[in-house]
Write an enzyme that holds these catalytic residues in place. Structure first.
Site, PDB file in Angstrom:
ATOM      1  N   SER A 191       0.818  -1.204   0.000  1.00 34.19           N
ATOM      2  CA  SER A 191       0.000   0.000   0.000  1.00 34.19           C
ATOM      3  C   SER A 191       0.862   1.268   0.000  1.00 34.19           C
ATOM      4  CB  SER A 191      -0.908  -0.002   1.229  1.00 34.19           C
ATOM      5  OG  SER A 191      -1.690   1.172   1.246  1.00 34.19           O
TER       6      SER A 191
ATOM      7  N   ASN B  90       9.285   8.557   4.200  1.00 32.18           N
ATOM      8  CA  ASN B  90       8.238   9.327   3.550  1.00 32.18           C
ATOM      9  C   ASN B  90       7.303   9.890   4.594  1.00 32.18           C
ATOM     10  OD1 ASN B  90       5.290   8.154   3.455  1.00 32.18           O
ATOM     11  ND2 ASN B  90       6.665   6.386   3.452  1.00 32.18           N
TER      12      ASN B  90
ATOM     13  N   ILE C  14       3.920  11.533   3.514  1.00 32.14           N
ATOM     14  CA  ILE C  14       3.012  12.013   2.470  1.00 32.14           C
ATOM     15  C   ILE C  14       1.753  12.608   3.102  1.00 32.14           C
ATOM     16  CG2 ILE C  14       1.727  11.365   0.372  1.00 32.14           C
ATOM     17  CD1 ILE C  14       4.767  10.939   0.112  1.00 32.14           C
TER      18      ILE C  14
ATOM     19  N   LEU D 290      -1.114  10.744   3.542  1.00 28.97           N
ATOM     20  CA  LEU D 290      -2.282  10.076   2.949  1.00 28.97           C
ATOM     21  C   LEU D 290      -3.065  10.966   1.986  1.00 28.97           C
ATOM     22  CD1 LEU D 290      -3.524   7.978   6.018  1.00 28.97           C
ATOM     23  CD2 LEU D 290      -2.247   7.165   4.037  1.00 28.97           C
TER      24      LEU D 290
ATOM     25  N   CYS E 126      -2.334   4.890  11.887  1.00 33.97           N
ATOM     26  CA  CYS E 126      -2.792   6.283  11.787  1.00 33.97           C
ATOM     27  C   CYS E 126      -2.915   6.837  13.193  1.00 33.97           C
ATOM     28  CB  CYS E 126      -4.179   6.357  11.160  1.00 33.97           C
ATOM     29  SG  CYS E 126      -4.283   5.718   9.506  1.00 33.97           S
TER      30      CYS E 126
ATOM     31  N   LYS F 266      -2.793  -4.080   9.111  1.00 35.83           N
ATOM     32  CA  LYS F 266      -1.377  -3.796   8.836  1.00 35.83           C
ATOM     33  C   LYS F 266      -0.715  -3.300  10.103  1.00 35.83           C
ATOM     34  CE  LYS F 266       1.808  -1.923   5.504  1.00 35.83           C
ATOM     35  NZ  LYS F 266       1.939  -1.382   4.155  1.00 35.83           N
TER      36      LYS F 266
ATOM     37  N   THR G 103       8.694  -0.240  -1.687  1.00 35.90           N
ATOM     38  CA  THR G 103       9.677   0.786  -2.050  1.00 35.90           C
ATOM     39  C   THR G 103      10.463   0.438  -3.313  1.00 35.90           C
ATOM     40  OG1 THR G 103       9.816   1.431   0.265  1.00 35.90           O
ATOM     41  CG2 THR G 103      11.634   2.128  -1.135  1.00 35.90           C
TER      42      THR G 103
END
Lengths: 351, 84
Positions: A39, A87, A89, A91, A148, A185, A287
Site C-alpha cells: 500500500s 516518507n 506524504i 495520505l 494512523c 497492517k 519501495t
C-alpha cells in the site's frame, strides 16, 4: 521431517524455466500468485499497468483511502537514507467516494484482484469507509491501515496498542461483508508485535500485514532543520528488511495458523523467499517499485526460480520452512563432537 | 525554482502566456508515490497538490502558486481533512 523436498542439486536442469506453483491461501482469500504490491507504493494500479500486466501478479493493494478528500502534507515529503528512505506524504487522496467511482471501477474492469487499504482518524471513520466499500463491492479484501494517529486519543497510533488496534478492526469487521477478508497492517514500533497480532486476530481480522514503516527522522544539515516538512516519517526499503523478517518470524511462532502477508524492503525473489521461509503466506513489494516499476513482476519470476532451485514445487511448501528443526544435512556439517553425541543418542533410541 | 517563479511573474506582468517545466524532489517519477507535489490552480479555480512527474512537469506559469511551494495553501482541495 519433510527433508525430501529439499535438494542441494539442480532439480529441473534449468532454473530459468523452472515452474513453481505460487498460489497463496490467506483465510478465504485465494490468489493465483503470492506477490502483491504494498500500500502507498502502487497508487491504484493504473500507473504500474504501463510497466507490467497488473492482472498477472497476485493483486494490487491500493493506497490507503480515507472518508474525505485529503491534500496530504507539505513538501519535502521524502528523505533518502542508506538502503532506504523516509516518507511523510500524509495520505493524500481523493476520498472514498471518488476512489470507488474511479479507481475501484477501473481495477474491476481491468480484472485486477484488489485489496483496498483503508485509513481513518477515528474507529468510526474506518467503519464509515468500510460501509461505503461494502455497498460498492467489487474488491477482494480490505487491509486496515491502523498506523494512523487516533485524533480522539492525543494522536496515539492505533497500531501501537492492542485495544485500540482491536477496536478499529472490530469496527471494520462489523461494517464489512462477512465474506470479505480483513488484514490488519501492523506497525513494528511496538514492544511486542505478537500481542497486537493476537489482539486483531481475536477482533476478527482474517490475517495481518507485516510490517508498516518504522518511524524515523532525518535532519537536513544545510538548513539545520528536519528534512521532512512533517518532521518525522516512515522508514522503508532494504534497511528495514531484517526487522520485518523478525516480526513475521515472531508472529508465525506464536500464531501458527494466522495468515501473514510479509513486507519490508523486498527487492528480489531472494528477499521474498526469506519472508516465506520465516512464515509469510504471501508478500508485498513496496519501495522497490520506486526504482523499478516492474519490480513486482520481476520478483514473482525470481521467487519462482528461487523456490524451484531448492526443490519446492509450490510456494505453500516453503511457508514457515525455516521454523523446522535443523535437518540431518546440517547435523552432518556440525563439529565432530556434536556428531558423536547424536550417534550415541541414536544408539540409545534403537535399543 | 526561483528562476521559474520570476519568469512566470514577469510574464504575468506583461500579460504574456508562459509555461514552466518544474522539477521537485521525486521518489518514483511515475506517479505512484505522491512525493513531488506542488500547489497548482486548476481550471475550476481550485488549488490541488499536483504531481510534477505526471501531472506536469510543464505547468502554466500563472497556475503554479510559486511562493507557496513547500506548503499546503489555505483552501487547497482536501486540506480541511488534514487540519481538522
Amino acid at each position: 521431517m519433510t527433508r525430501k523436498i529439499v535438494s542441494s542439486g539442480n532439480v529441473s536442469g534449468n532454473y530459468g524455466n523452472a515452474r513453481c506453483d505460487l498460489r497463496a491461501t490467506l483465510g478465504s482469500l485465494e490468489i493465483p500468485s503470492a506477490i502483491l504490491t504494498a500500500s502507498g507504493c502502487a497508487a491504484a494500479g493504473r500507473e504500474l499497468d504501463n510497466y507490467f500486466d497488473i492482472t498477472q501478479i497476485g493483486g494490487i493493494v491500493t493506497k490507503s483511502i480515507m472518508l474525505a478528500p485529503r491534500s496530504g502534507r507539505a513538501t519535502p515529503r521524502m528523505a533518502e537514507t542508506p538502503s532506504g528512505m523516509l516518507n511523510s506524504i500524509g495520505l493524500q487522496g481523493p476520498g472514498v467516494e471518488s476512489f470507488i467511482e474511479n479507481d475501484l471501477v477501473w481495477l474491476r474492469q481491468r480484472g485486477a484482484r484488489t485489496i483496498v487499504s483503508i485509513a481513518g482518524g477515528t474507529a468510526e471513520e474506518f467503519g464509515k469507509v468500510a460501509a461505503k466499500l461494502r455497498i460498492a463491492g467489487g474488491f477482494d479484501a480490505i487491509e486496515v491501515n491502523i498506523s494512523c494517529p487516533n485524533v480522539e486519543d492525543r494522536g496515539q497510533v492505533f497500531a501501537c496498542r492492542p485495544d485500540s488496534a482491536a477496536q478499529v478492526v472490530q469496527t471494520v469487521r462489523r461494517n464489512s461483508d462477512s465474506k470479505i477478508p480483513i488484514f490488519a497492517k501492523l506497525s513494528p514500533d511496538v514492544t511486542d508485535i505478537v500481542d497486537i497480532a493476537r489482539s486483531v486476530s481475536q477482533a476478527g481480522a482474517t490475517g495481518v500485514s507485516v510490517i508498516n514503516t518504522l518511524l524515523g527522522m532525518v535532519i537536513n544539515t544545510t538548513t539545520m532543520r528536519p528534512a521532512l516538512a512533517g518532521v518525522t516519517g516512515g522508514v522503508s526499503g532494504p534497511a528495514i528488511r531484517p526487522v520485518a523478517v523478525r516480526c513475521v518470524w515472531q508472529i508465525r511462532s506464536a500464531l501458527p495458523d494466522l495468515p501473514i502477508i510479509g513486507m519490508g524492503g523486498i527487492r528480489s525473489g531472494h528477499d521474498a523467499l526469506e519472508f516465506i521461509l520465516a512464515g509469510a503466506n504471501a508478500i508485498s513489494v513496496g519501495t522497490s517499485i520506486f526504482n523499478d516499476p516492474s519490480a513486482p513482476m520481476r520478483i514473482q519470476t525470481e521467487l519462482q526460480q528461487e523456490l524451484a532451485s531448492r526443490g519446492f514445487t509450490s510456494l505453500a511448501q516453503a511457508v514457515s520452512y525455516a521454523h523446522r528443526e535443523a535437518d540431518i544435512a546440517s547435523m552432518e556439517e556440525a563439529p565432530s563432537s556434536a556428531a558423536e553425541d547424536s550417534e550415541t543418542e541414536w544408539d540409545f533410541i534403537s535399543e | 525554482m526561483p528562476m521559474l517563479a520570476s519568469v512566470a511573474a514577469e510574464s504575468m506582468a506583461r500579460k504574456v502566456f508562459s509555461q514552466c517545466s518544474v522539477e521537485e524532489s521525486m521518489a518514483c517519477g511515475i506517479g505512484v508515490c505522491m512525493t513531488c507535489v506542488l500547489p497548482v490552480i486548476g481550471e475550476d479555480g481550485i488549488t490541488r497538490m499536483l504531481r510534477s512527474c505526471v501531472d506536469g512537469p510543464i505547468f502554466r506559469g500563472d497556475r503554479v502558486r510559486w511562493s507557496e511551494i513547500g506548503t499546503v495553501p489555505e483552501g487547497t482541495w482536501g486540506s480541511e481533512a488534514l487540519r481538522s
